[in-house]
Write a protein that holds these residues in place. Structure first.
Motif, PDB file in Angstrom:
ATOM      1  N   HIS A 104       0.854  -1.185   0.000  1.00 12.52           N
ATOM      2  CA  HIS A 104       0.000   0.000   0.000  1.00 12.52           C
ATOM      3  C   HIS A 104       0.891   1.236   0.000  1.00 12.52           C
ATOM      4  O   HIS A 104       1.936   1.242   0.644  1.00 12.52           O
ATOM      5  CB  HIS A 104      -0.850  -0.022   1.286  1.00 12.52           C
ATOM      6  N   ASP A 105       0.497   2.281  -0.729  1.00 11.28           N
ATOM      7  CA  ASP A 105       1.142   3.590  -0.626  1.00 11.28           C
ATOM      8  C   ASP A 105       2.641   3.424  -0.913  1.00 11.28           C
ATOM      9  O   ASP A 105       3.014   2.696  -1.837  1.00 11.28           O
ATOM     10  CB  ASP A 105       0.838   4.169   0.763  1.00 11.28           C
ATOM     11  N   TRP A 106       3.522   4.061  -0.138  1.00 11.73           N
ATOM     12  CA  TRP A 106       4.963   3.923  -0.397  1.00 11.73           C
ATOM     13  C   TRP A 106       5.436   2.477  -0.225  1.00 11.73           C
ATOM     14  O   TRP A 106       6.432   2.081  -0.835  1.00 11.73           O
ATOM     15  CB  TRP A 106       5.768   4.864   0.499  1.00 11.73           C
ATOM     16  N   GLY A 107       4.743   1.688   0.569  1.00  9.96           N
ATOM     17  CA  GLY A 107       5.086   0.276   0.663  1.00  9.96           C
ATOM     18  C   GLY A 107       5.010  -0.400  -0.690  1.00  9.96           C
ATOM     19  O   GLY A 107       5.771  -1.332  -0.974  1.00  9.96           O
ATOM     20  N   ALA A 126      -0.038  -8.425  -4.353  1.00  8.20           N
ATOM     21  CA  ALA A 126      -1.374  -7.882  -4.065  1.00  8.20           C
ATOM     22  C   ALA A 126      -1.181  -6.443  -3.621  1.00  8.20           C
ATOM     23  O   ALA A 126      -0.348  -6.165  -2.758  1.00  8.20           O
ATOM     24  CB  ALA A 126      -2.075  -8.696  -2.987  1.00  8.20           C
ATOM     25  N   PHE A 127      -1.950  -5.522  -4.185  1.00  9.75           N
ATOM     26  CA  PHE A 127      -1.709  -4.107  -3.898  1.00  9.75           C
ATOM     27  C   PHE A 127      -3.001  -3.309  -3.922  1.00  9.75           C
ATOM     28  O   PHE A 127      -3.987  -3.696  -4.566  1.00  9.75           O
ATOM     29  CB  PHE A 127      -0.685  -3.530  -4.875  1.00  9.75           C
ATOM     30  N   MET A 128      -2.994  -2.209  -3.186  1.00 13.97           N
ATOM     31  CA  MET A 128      -4.159  -1.335  -3.065  1.00 13.97           C
ATOM     32  C   MET A 128      -3.658   0.085  -2.866  1.00 13.97           C
ATOM     33  O   MET A 128      -2.629   0.292  -2.224  1.00 13.97           O
ATOM     34  CB  MET A 128      -5.044  -1.775  -1.889  1.00 13.97           C
ATOM     35  N   GLU A 129      -4.376   1.056  -3.455  1.00 15.50           N
ATOM     36  CA  GLU A 129      -3.961   2.457  -3.328  1.00 15.50           C
ATOM     37  C   GLU A 129      -2.443   2.541  -3.469  1.00 15.50           C
ATOM     38  O   GLU A 129      -1.728   3.091  -2.628  1.00 15.50           O
ATOM     39  CB  GLU A 129      -4.451   3.034  -1.995  1.00 15.50           C
ATOM     40  N   ALA A 130      -1.970   1.974  -4.581  1.00 15.53           N
ATOM     41  CA  ALA A 130      -0.545   1.740  -4.808  1.00 15.53           C
ATOM     42  C   ALA A 130       0.020   2.783  -5.765  1.00 15.53           C
ATOM     43  O   ALA A 130      -0.713   3.479  -6.474  1.00 15.53           O
ATOM     44  CB  ALA A 130      -0.352   0.337  -5.379  1.00 15.53           C
ATOM     45  N   MET A 131       1.359   2.859  -5.796  1.00 16.31           N
ATOM     46  CA  MET A 131       2.063   3.784  -6.670  1.00 16.31           C
ATOM     47  C   MET A 131       2.429   3.046  -7.952  1.00 16.31           C
ATOM     48  O   MET A 131       3.487   2.428  -8.052  1.00 16.31           O
ATOM     49  CB  MET A 131       3.284   4.351  -5.938  1.00 16.31           C
ATOM     50  N   LEU A 132       1.538   3.115  -8.918  1.00 16.05           N
ATOM     51  CA  LEU A 132       1.736   2.439 -10.200  1.00 16.05           C
ATOM     52  C   LEU A 132       2.226   3.466 -11.219  1.00 16.05           C
ATOM     53  O   LEU A 132       3.357   3.904 -11.132  1.00 16.05           O
ATOM     54  CB  LEU A 132       0.457   1.715 -10.622  1.00 16.05           C
ATOM     55  N   LEU A 247      -5.571   7.238  -4.906  1.00 15.67           N
ATOM     56  CA  LEU A 247      -4.516   7.031  -5.907  1.00 15.67           C
ATOM     57  C   LEU A 247      -5.030   6.191  -7.072  1.00 15.67           C
ATOM     58  O   LEU A 247      -4.572   6.343  -8.201  1.00 15.67           O
ATOM     59  CB  LEU A 247      -3.299   6.339  -5.286  1.00 15.67           C
ATOM     60  N   ILE A 248      -5.960   5.257  -6.778  1.00 15.17           N
ATOM     61  CA  ILE A 248      -6.484   4.383  -7.835  1.00 15.17           C
ATOM     62  C   ILE A 248      -8.015   4.454  -7.857  1.00 15.17           C
ATOM     63  O   ILE A 248      -8.706   3.594  -7.321  1.00 15.17           O
ATOM     64  CB  ILE A 248      -5.986   2.925  -7.651  1.00 15.17           C
ATOM     65  N   PRO A 249      -8.547   5.520  -8.476  1.00 16.06           N
ATOM     66  CA  PRO A 249     -10.006   5.608  -8.652  1.00 16.06           C
ATOM     67  C   PRO A 249     -10.481   4.642  -9.742  1.00 16.06           C
ATOM     68  O   PRO A 249      -9.658   4.060 -10.466  1.00 16.06           O
ATOM     69  CB  PRO A 249     -10.220   7.062  -9.075  1.00 16.06           C
ATOM     70  N   ALA A 250     -11.791   4.498  -9.858  1.00 11.81           N
ATOM     71  CA  ALA A 250     -12.365   3.509 -10.777  1.00 11.81           C
ATOM     72  C   ALA A 250     -11.821   3.575 -12.209  1.00 11.81           C
ATOM     73  O   ALA A 250     -11.486   2.537 -12.788  1.00 11.81           O
ATOM     74  CB  ALA A 250     -13.891   3.617 -10.773  1.00 11.81           C
ATOM     75  N   PRO A 251     -11.711   4.749 -12.828  1.00 11.71           N
ATOM     76  CA  PRO A 251     -11.211   4.774 -14.214  1.00 11.71           C
ATOM     77  C   PRO A 251      -9.804   4.194 -14.346  1.00 11.71           C
ATOM     78  O   PRO A 251      -9.472   3.583 -15.364  1.00 11.71           O
ATOM     79  CB  PRO A 251     -11.204   6.266 -14.576  1.00 11.71           C
ATOM     80  N   ALA A 252      -8.989   4.370 -13.314  1.00 10.31           N
ATOM     81  CA  ALA A 252      -7.623   3.838 -13.350  1.00 10.31           C
ATOM     82  C   ALA A 252      -7.631   2.313 -13.326  1.00 10.31           C
ATOM     83  O   ALA A 252      -6.766   1.673 -13.920  1.00 10.31           O
ATOM     84  CB  ALA A 252      -6.810   4.385 -12.182  1.00 10.31           C
ATOM     85  N   LEU A 272     -11.276   5.475   0.813  1.00  7.72           N
ATOM     86  CA  LEU A 272     -10.510   6.569   0.221  1.00  7.72           C
ATOM     87  C   LEU A 272      -9.073   6.101  -0.004  1.00  7.72           C
ATOM     88  O   LEU A 272      -8.827   5.365  -0.931  1.00  7.72           O
ATOM     89  CB  LEU A 272     -10.609   7.815   1.103  1.00  7.72           C
ATOM     90  N   HIS A 273      -8.143   6.478   0.857  1.00  9.39           N
ATOM     91  CA  HIS A 273      -6.759   6.034   0.655  1.00  9.39           C
ATOM     92  C   HIS A 273      -6.372   4.902   1.614  1.00  9.39           C
ATOM     93  O   HIS A 273      -5.815   3.903   1.197  1.00  9.39           O
ATOM     94  CB  HIS A 273      -5.780   7.197   0.791  1.00  9.39           C
ATOM     95  N   TYR A 274      -6.681   5.071   2.902  1.00 14.90           N
ATOM     96  CA  TYR A 274      -6.312   4.030   3.886  1.00 14.90           C
ATOM     97  C   TYR A 274      -7.458   3.033   3.977  1.00 14.90           C
ATOM     98  O   TYR A 274      -8.182   2.972   4.974  1.00 14.90           O
ATOM     99  CB  TYR A 274      -5.981   4.674   5.236  1.00 14.90           C
ATOM    100  N   ILE A 275      -7.609   2.262   2.902  1.00 16.46           N
ATOM    101  CA  ILE A 275      -8.804   1.419   2.791  1.00 16.46           C
ATOM    102  C   ILE A 275      -8.782   0.253   3.778  1.00 16.46           C
ATOM    103  O   ILE A 275      -9.819  -0.352   4.051  1.00 16.46           O
ATOM    104  CB  ILE A 275      -9.036   0.937   1.340  1.00 16.46           C
TER     105      ILE A 275
END
Length: 302
Positions: A104-107, A126-132, A247-252, A272-275
């Motif tokens: 997640h995030d910077w992780g 496995a990733f969420m609200e990630a920096m892609l 960071l990752i809304p639906a369109p992304a 939101l971000h800290y899901i």
């Protein structure tokens, strides 16, 4: 930070010696490892309600980045390369192999960068609200977020006022990026590593280094290298997303379905971000089901 863990985080604490400092982690279970990587300004506590859903899926390990959570705060710059060195050292110290990274995030930056350099050690991501994909520019943000980053990045004095004096990441951004109100003791658990003003200097680094409009160039190079690799590797991937997300809304999500091979997606509801604070059970269940489908949880006894 005292080594007194919050009451709602019962996993036993362990410490690994890395480059002369102690890195804190919680660990439970056995088998191939699942490595949980947090970002700014959180720590392994972020995963406390996700971990129970993954009992029996392997050796669950949630680490605190150097300087974060209950890990030591050595006198280093805390630049991106420092975090890479310490995380590399942590993985070496524990001898981890056949790793499923949950990040997640910077992780996610560090997890993807590690996987890109050591694909032979990775079973899945496995990733969420990630920096892609790097953020193209400040215009990609809502006005409030844009103002936050532009102000913070305009001078070191601004960064220190916002992070050290006002502790904005913990007191403002964290609660604003969770749909539900945090309980008092939960917010206190996130405050605990940052009670000393001087220690909060560490919190300046990640927002200063988030890649926006190809800056900083060194971060941009690393991020574009791993996203290119992610677009080519057939390693199993799971993108967990929430509505509206940040960071990752639906369109992304649709874009990443096209961009990343062998990608599954799992929608977990509002967040939101800290899901992990809004949908921890659904996140854990999504990872468990994905591991079952991909055969990622089989034990390999050496």
């Amino acid at each position: 930070m005292t080594t007194q863990k919050p009451a709602d985080f019962p996993y036993p604490s362990h410490f690994a010696d890395v480059l002369g400092s102690r890195m804190h982690y919680v660990e439970h279970g056995n088998g191939d490892p699942l490595l949980f990587l947090h970002g700014q300004p959180t720590w392994s506590y972020l995963w406390r309600k996700v971990l129970p859903e993954l009992e029996g899926k392997g050796r669950l390990i949630a680490v605190d980045l150097i300087g974060y959570g209950m890990s030591d705060k050595p006198d280093i710059p805390y630049d991106i390369d420092d975090h890479i060195r310490y995380l590399d050292g942590f993985i070496e110290a524990l001898g981890l192999d056949r790793i499923t990274i949950v990040c997640h995030d910077w992780g996610s930056f560090f997890g993807f960068h590690y996987a890109h350099r050591h694909p032979e050690r990775i079973k899945g991501l496995a990733f969420m609200e990630a920096m892609l994909n790097p953020i193209p520019g400040y215009d990609a943000f809502d006005p409030q977020t844009r103002a936050f980053f532009q102000t913070l990045r305009s001078s070191q004095a601004n960064a220190e006022r916002m992070m050290m004096d006002e502790n904005q990441f913990v007191e403002n951004i964290l609660p604003a990026m969770i749909c539900r109100p945090l309980e008092r003791q939960e917010l206190d658990a996130y405050r605990a590593p940052w009670t000393d003003r001087q220690s909060r200097r560490i919190l300046c680094t990640f927002p200063q280094n988030l890649c926006i409009g190809k800056e900083p160039a060194s971060v941009y190079r690393m991020q574009t290298a791993y996203i290119e690799w992610l677009g080519q590797t057939d390693l199993p991937k799971l993108l967990i997303h929430a509505e509206p997300g940040f960071l990752i809304p639906a369109p992304a999500v649709d874009q990443y379905r096209q961009q990343l091979p062998n990608l599954e997606t799992a929608f977990v509801g509002s967040g939101l971000h800290y899901i992990q604070e809004d949908q921890p059970q659904k996140i854990g269940q999504a990872i468990a089901q994905w591991m079952d489908r991909c055969g990622l949880h089989h034990h390999h006894h050496h």
